[in-house]
Design a protein around this motif. Structure first.
Motif, mmCIF file in Angstrom:
data_model
loop_
_atom_site.group_PDB
_atom_site.id
_atom_site.type_symbol
_atom_site.label_atom_id
_atom_site.label_comp_id
_atom_site.label_asym_id
_atom_site.label_seq_id
_atom_site.Cartn_x
_atom_site.Cartn_y
_atom_site.Cartn_z
ATOM 1 N N ASP A 30 18.312 52.238 61.407
ATOM 2 C CA ASP A 30 18.783 51.160 60.525
ATOM 3 C C ASP A 30 17.990 51.071 59.222
ATOM 4 O O ASP A 30 18.289 50.243 58.370
ATOM 5 C CB ASP A 30 18.748 49.815 61.267
ATOM 6 C CG ASP A 30 19.996 49.613 62.111
ATOM 7 O OD1 ASP A 30 21.048 49.312 61.534
ATOM 8 O OD2 ASP A 30 19.927 49.789 63.345
ATOM 9 N N TYR B 119 16.516 53.606 56.014
ATOM 10 C CA TYR B 119 16.537 54.953 55.437
ATOM 11 C C TYR B 119 15.937 54.905 54.030
ATOM 12 O O TYR B 119 15.907 53.853 53.388
ATOM 13 C CB TYR B 119 17.967 55.509 55.395
ATOM 14 C CG TYR B 119 18.919 54.720 54.520
ATOM 15 C CD1 TYR B 119 19.113 55.060 53.172
ATOM 16 C CD2 TYR B 119 19.621 53.631 55.022
ATOM 17 C CE1 TYR B 119 19.978 54.323 52.364
ATOM 18 C CE2 TYR B 119 20.497 52.885 54.221
ATOM 19 C CZ TYR B 119 20.662 53.241 52.897
ATOM 20 O OH TYR B 119 21.509 52.525 52.080
ATOM 21 N N ASP C 62 15.841 55.857 50.055
ATOM 22 C CA ASP C 62 16.747 56.166 48.947
ATOM 23 C C ASP C 62 16.090 55.660 47.673
ATOM 24 O O ASP C 62 14.881 55.447 47.628
ATOM 25 C CB ASP C 62 18.110 55.493 49.193
ATOM 26 C CG ASP C 62 19.245 56.210 48.445
ATOM 27 O OD1 ASP C 62 18.946 56.935 47.474
ATOM 28 O OD2 ASP C 62 20.413 56.019 48.811
ATOM 29 N N TYR D 64 12.991 52.020 50.567
ATOM 30 C CA TYR D 64 13.650 52.084 51.867
ATOM 31 C C TYR D 64 14.725 51.006 51.902
ATOM 32 O O TYR D 64 14.574 49.944 51.303
ATOM 33 C CB TYR D 64 12.643 51.840 52.995
ATOM 34 C CG TYR D 64 11.748 53.019 53.258
ATOM 35 C CD1 TYR D 64 12.118 54.010 54.172
ATOM 36 C CD2 TYR D 64 10.525 53.160 52.598
ATOM 37 C CE1 TYR D 64 11.295 55.107 54.420
ATOM 38 C CE2 TYR D 64 9.691 54.248 52.830
ATOM 39 C CZ TYR D 64 10.086 55.217 53.749
ATOM 40 O OH TYR D 64 9.277 56.297 53.980
ATOM 41 N N PHE D 65 15.808 51.284 52.606
ATOM 42 C CA PHE D 65 16.928 50.350 52.721
ATOM 43 C C PHE D 65 17.208 50.020 54.186
ATOM 44 O O PHE D 65 17.077 50.889 55.063
ATOM 45 C CB PHE D 65 18.205 50.940 52.103
ATOM 46 C CG PHE D 65 18.210 50.926 50.614
ATOM 47 C CD1 PHE D 65 18.880 49.935 49.908
ATOM 48 C CD2 PHE D 65 17.517 51.906 49.887
ATOM 49 C CE1 PHE D 65 18.880 49.922 48.521
ATOM 50 C CE2 PHE D 65 17.509 51.896 48.506
ATOM 51 C CZ PHE D 65 18.191 50.899 47.816
ATOM 52 N N ARG E 48 20.250 48.995 56.703
ATOM 53 C CA ARG E 48 21.715 49.156 56.704
ATOM 54 C C ARG E 48 22.428 47.836 56.994
ATOM 55 O O ARG E 48 23.116 47.679 58.007
ATOM 56 C CB ARG E 48 22.125 50.198 57.762
ATOM 57 C CG ARG E 48 21.652 51.596 57.472
ATOM 58 C CD ARG E 48 22.237 52.585 58.485
ATOM 59 N NE ARG E 48 21.479 53.830 58.472
ATOM 60 C CZ ARG E 48 21.665 54.814 57.605
ATOM 61 N NH1 ARG E 48 22.589 54.708 56.673
ATOM 62 N NH2 ARG E 48 20.919 55.919 57.673
ATOM 63 N N SER F 21 24.965 46.612 55.522
ATOM 64 C CA SER F 21 26.428 46.748 55.440
ATOM 65 C C SER F 21 27.040 47.038 56.807
ATOM 66 O O SER F 21 28.176 46.659 57.091
ATOM 67 C CB SER F 21 26.806 47.865 54.459
ATOM 68 O OG SER F 21 26.225 49.090 54.888
ATOM 69 N N ALA F 22 26.268 47.688 57.681
ATOM 70 C CA ALA F 22 26.776 48.037 59.010
ATOM 71 C C ALA F 22 26.850 46.833 59.940
ATOM 72 O O ALA F 22 27.412 46.921 61.029
ATOM 73 C CB ALA F 22 25.875 49.110 59.631
ATOM 74 N N TRP F 23 26.269 45.712 59.498
ATOM 75 C CA TRP F 23 26.170 44.546 60.375
ATOM 76 C C TRP F 23 27.188 43.455 60.073
ATOM 77 O O TRP F 23 27.215 42.422 60.750
ATOM 78 C CB TRP F 23 24.739 43.987 60.329
ATOM 79 C CG TRP F 23 23.846 44.883 61.113
ATOM 80 C CD1 TRP F 23 23.168 45.979 60.671
ATOM 81 C CD2 TRP F 23 23.633 44.832 62.525
ATOM 82 N NE1 TRP F 23 22.525 46.612 61.709
ATOM 83 C CE2 TRP F 23 22.789 45.918 62.872
ATOM 84 C CE3 TRP F 23 24.057 43.968 63.537
ATOM 85 C CZ2 TRP F 23 22.377 46.162 64.175
ATOM 86 C CZ3 TRP F 23 23.639 44.213 64.841
ATOM 87 C CH2 TRP F 23 22.812 45.308 65.149
ATOM 88 N N GLN G 109 25.944 44.411 51.245
ATOM 89 C CA GLN G 109 25.355 45.647 50.701
ATOM 90 C C GLN G 109 24.085 45.960 51.490
ATOM 91 O O GLN G 109 23.415 45.049 51.976
ATOM 92 C CB GLN G 109 24.958 45.441 49.227
ATOM 93 C CG GLN G 109 26.082 44.948 48.333
ATOM 94 C CD GLN G 109 27.178 45.977 48.174
ATOM 95 O OE1 GLN G 109 26.907 47.153 47.963
ATOM 96 N NE2 GLN G 109 28.421 45.537 48.299
ATOM 97 N N ASP G 110 23.745 47.220 51.567
ATOM 98 C CA ASP G 110 22.466 47.580 52.180
ATOM 99 C C ASP G 110 21.337 46.923 51.386
ATOM 100 O O ASP G 110 21.427 46.743 50.166
ATOM 101 C CB ASP G 110 22.282 49.093 52.223
ATOM 102 C CG ASP G 110 23.148 49.722 53.320
ATOM 103 O OD1 ASP G 110 23.825 48.972 54.042
ATOM 104 O OD2 ASP G 110 23.133 50.968 53.431
#
Length: 519
Positions: free
Chosen positions: A118, A120, A122, A165-166, A168, A170-172, A205-206
């Motif tokens: 969760d 990453y 970037d 680092y991000f 996630r 958006s996945a939630w 958004q992440d």
């Protein structure tokens, strides 16, 4: 104690870049009343407050003063400890984000989120408000008076580009919406719940969760060039304090998930969106409830440093008295709404409700007992319908107030208590015990017993709100220190006729304006 139900309540951790003001006092007071009530109602309570000490704002402020950030935070954190003592708060723990235990918890949570995929690495490019320690999208910005870009809060923003680092987030989106649906009481009041639902439905958004442009924070495990985003760090305090990352710790097993995070409405998004997402991503249960309260204005004006109308809680207490300030703050405004502080409203509540309604009721009843019943609890004769109704309304209060405090509607709890106080004053006037003294002294004693017993129950319930004053009232009815919990509420703890009582003294003095001195 074994077998007692746990109750874990938290304030937000307060940002050390600020001097304690009425907003800080208000949030912690609400938690204190709940913690005190729950202890009296047979719960094992953990009540946490503390300070948020990392981030760019703190680093800049320390540099401006020419001192190290740790020294700066040591000094300012103490101000919040001092406020807790001055306001009579009963917190069980005070956490600082610069503590070793907190750094360990943050790094453990980070590692867990990384392992779960969760987090990453970037590059971040976007608008950041140092004052809010928050990132904003272009669509959220507004134009300032000179055309400059500002955050929705009015804070200046700057364009930031850095490796980051991000999380996630958006996945939630769908999982958070499902969680809110399954837990309709998770966010309160309703208006705030609707705000959060609207925000999450609008798309997530992440989230950038690390920074490289300054150093004052918790280092990212395995990558010291990065420090953790201050909100990931700050929110973790709630699990640090119960022993995380040791999920076998007795406090963690007993108190997590927290029963309630109390927050101001300006930080609701962090607590109701980011925090449950972080926790669920780490396979940890989210808190049971987040309540976002409103803000205070001062005599109708927004409170701000520039206007010079910041309300200092110390000055309020010095001027009006601690219990009086505690009472006013939770009585004046429906909890959850914005409220206005005014001197006139403060004095009105003190004089009409504390002094006239409750103080005068207690003083005149106990004075009559002292004078006419040999300074002892009066004898209780047969009860009339009016007596039964009076006692019944007092005895029914616990269940009512318990439910209201569980919903954090402090103003309603106090109004329920005041309905019975007003009823008791009406009962005194109807029964006129001073007249019965000559015509039916036995009946006079029964009436005075009913009144004293009603006052005992009212004082028991007022202990969380006005601890010192309610304690004095119970002292005057010779209620033992170990007979003041809710287990002694109602008939179970009724006053025993013949028990000696001390000479009564006024508990809630009227507020009289100091005379202007002649020049």
């Amino acid at each position: 104690m074994a077998g007692q139900k746990p109750f874990y309540v938290t304030t937000p951790i307060y940002y050390v870049n600020d001097k304690p003001h009425i907003g800080h006092a208000y949030t912690t007071l609400a938690c204190d009343v709940l913690a005190r009530f729950k202890r009296l109602d047979g719960y094992t309570v953990k009540f946490l407050t503390g300070t948020d000490e990392h981030g760019q704002k703190v680093e800049k402020s320390a540099m401006a003063k020419g001192i190290a950030p740790q020294q700066f935070t040591d000094d300012v954190s103490q101000n919040f400890r001092d406020l807790a003592a001055a306001m009579g708060y009963s917190n069980d723990d005070f956490i600082r984000t610069t503590e070793v235990r907190h750094k360990a918890a943050c790094q453990a949570l980070w590692t867990r989120l990384l392992e779960k995929g969760d987090i990453y690495l970037d590059k971040y490019a976007g608008w950041y408000a140092v004052r809010d320690e928050a990132f904003y999208s272009e669509s959220e910005l507004k134009a300032g008076p000179n055309g400059e870009k500002l955050a929705p809060t009015g804070a200046p923003v700057e364009w930031v580009e850095e490796a980051s680092y991000f999380f996630r987030l958006s996945a939630w989106q769908d999982r958070l919406l499902a969680f809110y649906e399954a837990n309709p009481d998770f966010i309160a009041p309703e208006s705030r719940r609707n705000e959060v639902l609207s925000f999450v439905r609008g798309g997530l958004q992440d989230l950038s969760v690390s920074r490289t442009t300054f150093k004052w924070g918790v280092p990212v495990p395995g990558d010291d060039a990065h420090i953790m985003y201050v909100w990931l760090d700050a929110l973790t305090n709630y699990i640090t304090a119960v022993g995380y990352p040791d999920t076998d710790a007795s406090d963690y097993k007993q108190f997590w998930p927290a029963n309630l995070h109390m927050v101001g409405k300006d930080i609701l998004r962090f607590h109701a969106v980011y925090w449950p997402a972080f926790l669920m991503a780490a396979d940890l249960p989210p808190p049971q409830r987040v309540f976002a309260h409103g803000w205070w204005t001062n005599e109708g004006q927004k409170i701000s440093k520039s206007l010079g109308n910041v309300i200092d809680p110390y000055q309020l207490v010095e001027r009006y008295g601690l219990d009086q300030v505690r009472f006013f703050m939770l009585r004046e405004v429906p909890f959850g709404n914005d409220g206005d502080f005014s001197h006139q409203a403060m004095v009105g509540r003190m004089n009409s409700e504390l002094a006239n309604d409750f103080g005068n009721l207690s003083q005149r009843v106990l004075s009559m007992i002292n004078k006419n019943c040999n300074a002892a609890v009066p004898n209780k004769g047969p009860l009339t319908e009016d007596d039964e109704a009076m006692l019944g309304s007092a005895y029914a209060l616990l269940e009512t107030v318990r439910g209201q405090l569980d919903r954090q509607v402090f103003h309603e709890a106090l109004e329920s208590i005041w309905v019975v106080i007003r009823a008791a004053n009406g009962y005194v006037d109807r029964q006129a015990p001073w007249g019965l003294k000559k015509t039916d002294p036995a009946r006079m004693e029964t009436v005075l017993w009913v009144l004293a017993e009603s006052i005992r129950n009212l004082a028991l319930l007022m202990q969380p709100f006005v601890p010192t004053s309610a304690g004095k009232m119970l002292d005057q009815m010779a209620v033992a220190a170990d007979a003041r919990s809710m287990a002694h509420f109602g008939a179970a703890g009724a006053l025993v006729p013949g028990s000696a009582l001390p000479k009564p003294e006024g508990v809630f003095p009227r507020y009289v304006e100091a005379e202007a001195t002649a020049s």
